[in-house]
Design a protein around this motif. Structure first.
Motif, PDB file in Angstrom:
ATOM      1  N   THR A   1      -6.989  -0.371  -1.057  1.00 35.46           N
ATOM      2  CA  THR A   1      -7.090  -1.661  -2.130  1.00 35.46           C
ATOM      3  C   THR A   1      -6.211  -2.716  -1.627  1.00 35.46           C
ATOM      4  OG1 THR A   1      -5.390  -0.794  -3.430  1.00 35.46           O
ATOM      5  CG2 THR A   1      -7.547   0.207  -4.000  1.00 35.46           C
ATOM      6  N   SER A   2      -6.355  -3.967  -2.307  1.00 31.98           N
ATOM      7  CA  SER A   2      -5.590  -5.012  -1.852  1.00 31.98           C
ATOM      8  C   SER A   2      -4.084  -4.657  -2.655  1.00 31.98           C
ATOM      9  CB  SER A   2      -6.082  -6.328  -2.789  1.00 31.98           C
ATOM     10  OG  SER A   2      -6.365  -6.331  -4.173  1.00 31.98           O
ATOM     11  N   ILE A   3      -3.946  -3.931  -3.814  1.00 30.16           N
ATOM     12  CA  ILE A   3      -2.611  -3.684  -4.235  1.00 30.16           C
ATOM     13  C   ILE A   3      -1.906  -2.857  -3.377  1.00 30.16           C
ATOM     14  CG2 ILE A   3      -1.616  -2.488  -6.066  1.00 30.16           C
ATOM     15  CD1 ILE A   3      -3.650  -3.210  -8.124  1.00 30.16           C
ATOM     16  N   TYR A   4      -2.594  -2.014  -2.797  1.00 31.47           N
ATOM     17  CA  TYR A   4      -1.894  -1.231  -1.679  1.00 31.47           C
ATOM     18  C   TYR A   4      -1.226  -1.906  -0.598  1.00 31.47           C
ATOM     19  CZ  TYR A   4      -0.691   2.768   1.524  1.00 31.47           C
ATOM     20  OH  TYR A   4      -0.136   3.320   2.425  1.00 31.47           O
ATOM     21  N   SER A   5      -2.149  -2.935  -0.124  1.00 31.81           N
ATOM     22  CA  SER A   5      -1.798  -3.728   0.874  1.00 31.81           C
ATOM     23  C   SER A   5      -0.500  -4.772   0.697  1.00 31.81           C
ATOM     24  CB  SER A   5      -2.931  -4.599   1.455  1.00 31.81           C
ATOM     25  OG  SER A   5      -4.153  -3.789   1.827  1.00 31.81           O
ATOM     26  N   GLU A   6      -0.785  -5.175  -0.597  1.00 32.20           N
ATOM     27  CA  GLU A   6       0.299  -5.919  -1.092  1.00 32.20           C
ATOM     28  C   GLU A   6       1.687  -5.295  -1.098  1.00 32.20           C
ATOM     29  OE1 GLU A   6       1.844  -9.852  -2.250  1.00 32.20           O
ATOM     30  OE2 GLU A   6      -0.198  -9.135  -1.379  1.00 32.20           O
ATOM     31  N   ILE A   7       1.834  -4.159  -1.587  1.00 31.78           N
ATOM     32  CA  ILE A   7       2.662  -3.521  -1.732  1.00 31.78           C
ATOM     33  C   ILE A   7       3.497  -2.892  -0.559  1.00 31.78           C
ATOM     34  CG2 ILE A   7       3.682  -1.034  -2.477  1.00 31.78           C
ATOM     35  CD1 ILE A   7       1.883  -1.213  -4.880  1.00 31.78           C
TER      36      ILE A   7
ATOM     37  N   ARG B   1       2.997  -4.668   2.413  1.00 32.56           N
ATOM     38  CA  ARG B   1       3.651  -6.078   2.819  1.00 32.56           C
ATOM     39  C   ARG B   1       4.953  -6.436   2.369  1.00 32.56           C
ATOM     40  NH1 ARG B   1       4.293 -11.218   1.397  1.00 32.56           N
ATOM     41  NH2 ARG B   1       3.237 -10.868  -0.495  1.00 32.56           N
ATOM     42  N   ILE B   2       5.039  -6.242   0.687  1.00 34.10           N
ATOM     43  CA  ILE B   2       6.292  -6.402   0.024  1.00 34.10           C
ATOM     44  C   ILE B   2       7.349  -5.463   0.615  1.00 34.10           C
ATOM     45  CG2 ILE B   2       7.610  -6.233  -2.036  1.00 34.10           C
ATOM     46  CD1 ILE B   2       4.929  -7.358  -3.281  1.00 34.10           C
ATOM     47  N   ASN B   3       6.857  -3.974   0.806  1.00 34.73           N
ATOM     48  CA  ASN B   3       7.930  -3.216   1.301  1.00 34.73           C
ATOM     49  C   ASN B   3       8.495  -3.393   2.663  1.00 34.73           C
ATOM     50  OD1 ASN B   3       9.443  -0.701   1.025  1.00 34.73           O
ATOM     51  ND2 ASN B   3       7.714   0.071   2.511  1.00 34.73           N
ATOM     52  N   GLN B   4       7.611  -4.193   3.425  1.00 31.73           N
ATOM     53  CA  GLN B   4       8.024  -4.419   4.804  1.00 31.73           C
ATOM     54  C   GLN B   4       9.077  -5.550   4.832  1.00 31.73           C
ATOM     55  OE1 GLN B   4       7.816  -3.031   7.792  1.00 31.73           O
ATOM     56  NE2 GLN B   4       8.842  -4.552   8.764  1.00 31.73           N
ATOM     57  N   GLN B   5       8.964  -6.515   3.894  1.00 29.05           N
ATOM     58  CA  GLN B   5       9.731  -7.709   3.680  1.00 29.05           C
ATOM     59  C   GLN B   5      11.101  -7.140   3.236  1.00 29.05           C
ATOM     60  OE1 GLN B   5       7.491 -10.206   0.846  1.00 29.05           O
ATOM     61  NE2 GLN B   5       6.779 -11.477   2.780  1.00 29.05           N
ATOM     62  N   ILE B   6      10.988  -6.316   2.238  1.00 27.12           N
ATOM     63  CA  ILE B   6      12.252  -5.666   1.603  1.00 27.12           C
ATOM     64  C   ILE B   6      13.005  -5.199   2.917  1.00 27.12           C
ATOM     65  CG2 ILE B   6      13.195  -3.961   0.340  1.00 27.12           C
ATOM     66  CD1 ILE B   6      10.848  -4.567  -1.485  1.00 27.12           C
ATOM     67  N   ASN B   7      12.351  -4.197   3.891  1.00 22.63           N
ATOM     68  CA  ASN B   7      13.109  -3.825   4.849  1.00 22.63           C
ATOM     69  C   ASN B   7      13.809  -4.592   5.698  1.00 22.63           C
ATOM     70  OD1 ASN B   7      12.669  -1.183   4.355  1.00 22.63           O
ATOM     71  ND2 ASN B   7      10.845  -0.907   5.174  1.00 22.63           N
ATOM     72  N   THR B   8      12.812  -5.762   6.115  1.00 25.22           N
ATOM     73  CA  THR B   8      13.399  -6.948   6.958  1.00 25.22           C
ATOM     74  C   THR B   8      14.589  -7.486   6.507  1.00 25.22           C
ATOM     75  OG1 THR B   8      11.164  -7.373   7.832  1.00 25.22           O
ATOM     76  CG2 THR B   8      12.391  -8.924   8.181  1.00 25.22           C
ATOM     77  N   ILE B   9      14.507  -7.809   5.032  1.00 29.65           N
ATOM     78  CA  ILE B   9      15.750  -8.324   4.384  1.00 29.65           C
ATOM     79  C   ILE B   9      16.713  -7.486   4.454  1.00 29.65           C
ATOM     80  CG2 ILE B   9      16.538  -9.191   2.131  1.00 29.65           C
ATOM     81  CD1 ILE B   9      13.823 -10.250   1.852  1.00 29.65           C
TER      82      ILE B   9
ATOM     83  N   ASN C   1      -2.673  13.290  -2.400  1.00 26.05           N
ATOM     84  CA  ASN C   1      -3.018  12.570  -1.078  1.00 26.05           C
ATOM     85  C   ASN C   1      -4.275  11.726  -1.368  1.00 26.05           C
ATOM     86  OD1 ASN C   1      -0.708  13.469   0.228  1.00 26.05           O
ATOM     87  ND2 ASN C   1      -1.781  15.348   0.812  1.00 26.05           N
ATOM     88  N   ILE C   2      -5.185  12.457  -2.170  1.00 25.31           N
ATOM     89  CA  ILE C   2      -6.573  11.857  -2.443  1.00 25.31           C
ATOM     90  C   ILE C   2      -6.362  10.503  -3.036  1.00 25.31           C
ATOM     91  CG2 ILE C   2      -8.691  12.162  -3.644  1.00 25.31           C
ATOM     92  CD1 ILE C   2      -8.699  15.318  -3.430  1.00 25.31           C
ATOM     93  N   ALA C   3      -5.427  10.632  -4.147  1.00 23.92           N
ATOM     94  CA  ALA C   3      -5.147   9.368  -4.914  1.00 23.92           C
ATOM     95  C   ALA C   3      -4.653   8.288  -3.838  1.00 23.92           C
ATOM     96  CB  ALA C   3      -4.072   9.803  -6.031  1.00 23.92           C
ATOM     97  N   THR C   4      -3.510   8.567  -3.064  1.00 16.94           N
ATOM     98  CA  THR C   4      -2.990   7.755  -2.122  1.00 16.94           C
ATOM     99  C   THR C   4      -4.038   7.329  -0.960  1.00 16.94           C
ATOM    100  OG1 THR C   4      -1.035   8.830  -2.198  1.00 16.94           O
ATOM    101  CG2 THR C   4      -1.123   7.467  -0.234  1.00 16.94           C
ATOM    102  N   ALA C   5      -4.950   8.126  -0.554  1.00 20.08           N
ATOM    103  CA  ALA C   5      -5.757   7.679   0.212  1.00 20.08           C
ATOM    104  C   ALA C   5      -6.786   6.710  -0.220  1.00 20.08           C
ATOM    105  CB  ALA C   5      -6.808   8.847   0.626  1.00 20.08           C
TER     106      ALA C   5
END
Length: 94
Positions: free
Chosen positions: A11-17, A19-27, A2-6
């Motif tokens: 980070t921008s990597i987390y935000s990008e992941i 966003r990509i996950n949301q796009q995958i769900n939409t598709i 949980n600490i690592a996830t928090a």
């Protein structure tokens, strides 16, 4: 964990992941809706063919059924019979 996830959540990597996950769900949702529409198209085409068969049978019993109606339905059946193989092919896994 949980600490690592928090720590990663800012980070921008987390935000990008995310966003990509949301796009995958939409598709995936759009693909599911598309499959439902294709299945419905198959059912409608099959119903048109069945309706035509039933109308031809009834025409033999009741000659007052207009030939124009038979003609229109025959045209619809021709389109449905062209559509069915295409839709079924679209549903096949690649």
């Amino acid at each position: 964990m949980n600490i690592a996830t928090a720590a990663l959540s800012t980070t921008s990597i987390y935000s990008e992941i995310a966003r990509i996950n949301q796009q995958i769900n939409t598709i995936a949702n759009d693909a599911e809706k598309g499959i439902l529409h294709l299945n419905r198209t198959i059912k409608i085409c099959e119903e048109i063919v069945h309706l035509n068969e039933e109308l031809i049978r009834r025409k033999s019993i009741n000659p007052l059924i207009p030939d124009t109606l038979i003609s229109f339905l025959n045209a619809a059946v021709a389109h449905a019979e062209k559509t069915l193989p295409l839709v079924r092919a679209a549903l096949q896994p690649s």
